[in-house]
Design a protein around this motif. Structure first.
Motif, PDB file in Angstrom:
ATOM      1  N   LEU A 182       2.795  12.313  17.137  1.00 52.83           N
ATOM      2  CA  LEU A 182       2.627  11.501  18.427  1.00 52.83           C
ATOM      3  C   LEU A 182       4.698  11.520  18.295  1.00 52.83           C
ATOM      4  O   LEU A 182       5.386  11.452  17.182  1.00 52.83           O
ATOM      5  N   LYS A 183       4.413  11.296  19.439  1.00 51.35           N
ATOM      6  CA  LYS A 183       6.413  10.439  20.349  1.00 51.35           C
ATOM      7  C   LYS A 183       5.825   9.054  19.172  1.00 51.35           C
ATOM      8  O   LYS A 183       5.178   8.557  19.182  1.00 51.35           O
ATOM      9  N   ALA A 184       7.284   8.515  19.207  1.00 48.15           N
ATOM     10  CA  ALA A 184       7.233   7.878  18.728  1.00 48.15           C
ATOM     11  C   ALA A 184       7.199   6.351  19.758  1.00 48.15           C
ATOM     12  O   ALA A 184       6.851   5.455  18.826  1.00 48.15           O
ATOM     13  N   ALA A 185       7.022   6.356  20.578  1.00 44.36           N
ATOM     14  CA  ALA A 185       7.349   5.232  21.565  1.00 44.36           C
ATOM     15  C   ALA A 185       5.638   5.753  21.675  1.00 44.36           C
ATOM     16  O   ALA A 185       5.110   4.469  21.761  1.00 44.36           O
ATOM     17  N   GLU A 186       4.541   6.344  21.262  1.00 42.86           N
ATOM     18  CA  GLU A 186       2.844   6.145  21.230  1.00 42.86           C
ATOM     19  C   GLU A 186       2.906   5.695  19.842  1.00 42.86           C
ATOM     20  O   GLU A 186       1.365   4.503  19.749  1.00 42.86           O
ATOM     21  N   GLN A 192      -1.889   0.159  15.670  1.00 42.62           N
ATOM     22  CA  GLN A 192      -2.703  -1.387  16.113  1.00 42.62           C
ATOM     23  C   GLN A 192      -4.366  -1.048  16.501  1.00 42.62           C
ATOM     24  O   GLN A 192      -4.770  -1.227  15.926  1.00 42.62           O
ATOM     25  N   ASP A 193      -4.458   0.111  17.144  1.00 43.35           N
ATOM     26  CA  ASP A 193      -5.767   1.211  17.515  1.00 43.35           C
ATOM     27  C   ASP A 193      -6.335   1.173  16.296  1.00 43.35           C
ATOM     28  O   ASP A 193      -7.536   1.937  16.159  1.00 43.35           O
ATOM     29  N   GLU A 212       6.872  -4.291  18.250  1.00 42.76           N
ATOM     30  CA  GLU A 212       5.456  -4.461  18.374  1.00 42.76           C
ATOM     31  C   GLU A 212       4.444  -3.869  17.922  1.00 42.76           C
ATOM     32  O   GLU A 212       3.844  -4.837  17.529  1.00 42.76           O
ATOM     33  N   ALA A 213       4.517  -3.250  16.829  1.00 38.09           N
ATOM     34  CA  ALA A 213       3.621  -2.826  15.874  1.00 38.09           C
ATOM     35  C   ALA A 213       3.657  -4.008  14.561  1.00 38.09           C
ATOM     36  O   ALA A 213       2.460  -4.195  14.244  1.00 38.09           O
ATOM     37  N   THR A 214       4.850  -4.838  14.537  1.00 41.20           N
ATOM     38  CA  THR A 214       4.485  -5.672  13.708  1.00 41.20           C
ATOM     39  C   THR A 214       3.867  -6.844  14.313  1.00 41.20           C
ATOM     40  O   THR A 214       4.062  -8.600  13.412  1.00 41.20           O
ATOM     41  N   LYS A 218      -3.243  -5.863  14.238  1.00 45.67           N
ATOM     42  CA  LYS A 218      -3.698  -5.592  12.708  1.00 45.67           C
ATOM     43  C   LYS A 218      -2.999  -6.049  11.546  1.00 45.67           C
ATOM     44  O   LYS A 218      -1.049  -5.459  12.271  1.00 45.67           O
ATOM     45  N   LYS A 219      -2.972  -6.234  10.232  1.00 46.96           N
ATOM     46  CA  LYS A 219      -1.550  -6.697   9.486  1.00 46.96           C
ATOM     47  C   LYS A 219      -1.304  -5.389   9.082  1.00 46.96           C
ATOM     48  O   LYS A 219      -1.721  -4.409   9.108  1.00 46.96           O
ATOM     49  N   VAL A 220       0.116  -5.609   9.131  1.00 47.37           N
ATOM     50  CA  VAL A 220       0.982  -3.643   8.779  1.00 47.37           C
ATOM     51  C   VAL A 220       2.707  -4.267   7.609  1.00 47.37           C
ATOM     52  O   VAL A 220       2.495  -5.365   8.152  1.00 47.37           O
TER      53      VAL A 220
END
Ligand code: GLU
Length: 332
Positions: A182-186, A192-193, A212-214, A218-220
């Motif tokens: 996948l591209k980084a932006a996706e 999260q999904d 965005e991801a943190t 969903k905990k990451v």
């Protein structure tokens, strides 16, 4: 009147198509003004705002230089090198390892050295960063086995870094993990999904992707990349060095206790030997003469000095850059 208007419309359309069709001959030098484009990366990375920062510095003096710099979001380092070499882009931001490999004909350019690739200057440090969901249970490279892991799209820089570190850790990227391209932006949204367990991204910090991801539900956490595998890579390749991801100060939503060890490279600005000395000189001069203004444009630039912006370059310096560096005494 109607007829006159439609004739004018047709003329305008023809003129418009003319410009598109002969981009190089007409648009790029219209009125004597030269247009050049910098290839960057995904919009949530640091390359994209970096292209914006460079163009902002130069376009302030557009009239003086008769030059206009535009920016394009792309698939990343490997895409940028190839687009510079084919003449589709005049400049590109490229990981220092990719610059080395392209010029020397290794990795993606095995046996096909890109001898017209030229270095302009280096920019911010980039860390090979691995972010995983807490529920995946991934705490080390070893835990990636059997998991769905985004290693990056084929034009990206990170795909090679992910493959290098997995291989060094004894994990076969083709068979031991479910590798996604996948591209980084996706990737942040996919993590999260719950559609991927982790993703690699070689990037400066802070950046939009990890913010965005943190900050989702969903905990990451960032997974440390350290030990024998990193020691081996750093010992073998001149372009790899150990690094630290400043997690606490940049991503308060991540569940890490402190900062995280990994390794990394540098972002560099590259061009082709076919791009004119005047254009390269103008870009280098505007960024270096106004380095404090440039550094204020992104927190990832805080460590930059004029001197360290000449580190990590392995392709020959473009003569336009060399001219500026000599003038100000940065090189002999
Ligand atoms: N290092 C990544 C690449 O070469 C891009 C990072 C960014 O866009 O900031 O593909």
């Amino acid at each position: 009147m109607k007829k006159v208007l439609s004739v004018l419309l047709i003329l305008a359309l023809v003129a418009g198509f003319g410009l598109v069709g002969c981009k190089k001959d007409v648009a790029e030098t219209s009125g004597g003004r030269e247009f050049v484009t910098i290839g960057t990366g995904g919009v949530t990375g640091v390359y994209y705002p970096t292209g914006g920062a460079i163009s902002k510095m130069v376009n302030k003096k557009s009239d003086e230089y008769n030059l206009r710099v535009t920016v394009e979001s792309t698939g990343g380092s490997v895409y940028n090198v190839n687009a510079i070499m084919s003449g589709d882009l005049e400049f590109g931001i490229v990981q220092s390892d990719r610059q080395f490999q392209a010029y020397n004909g290794t990795a993606d350019w095995d046996g096909d050295p890109q001898k017209k690739l030229r270095a302009v200057f280096s920019i911010h440090p980039e860390s090979v960063s691995l972010l995983a969901s807490d529920d995946s249970g991934i705490m080390s490279l070893e835990d990636l086995k059997g998991k769905t892991v985004n290693i990056g799209n084929p034009g990206s820089g990170q795909r090679g870094n992910a493959s290098d570190i997995l291989t060094a850790a004894g994990i076969n990227p083709d068979t031991d993990i479910k590798a996604e391209g996948l591209k980084a932006a996706e990737a942040a949204g996919m993590l999260q999904d719950g559609r991927i367990d982790a993703y690699f991204y070689t990037v400066g910090h802070p950046n939009g992707s990890f913010k965005e991801a943190t900050s989702g539900t969903k905990k990451v956490h960032f997974v440390p990349i350290e030990g024998a595998a990193v020691e081996a890579l750093v010992a073998e390749y001149p372009y790899y060095a150990k690094s630290v991801i400043p997690v606490a100060s940049n991503y308060p939503g991540a569940t890490n206790d402190g900062d995280v060890n990994t390794f990394g490279v540098k972002a560099t600005l590259c061009t082709s030997a076919d791009v004119s000395d005047d254009v390269v000189y103008a870009i280098v001069k505007e960024v270096f003469d106004n380095l404090d203004d440039f550094k204020a444009l992104h927190p990832a630039y805080s460590v930059l000095t004029k001197e360290n912006m000449l580190d990590g370059l392995s392709a020959p310096l473009h003569p336009g850059a060399k001219k500026y560096f000599k003038e100000v005494g940065l090189i002999q």
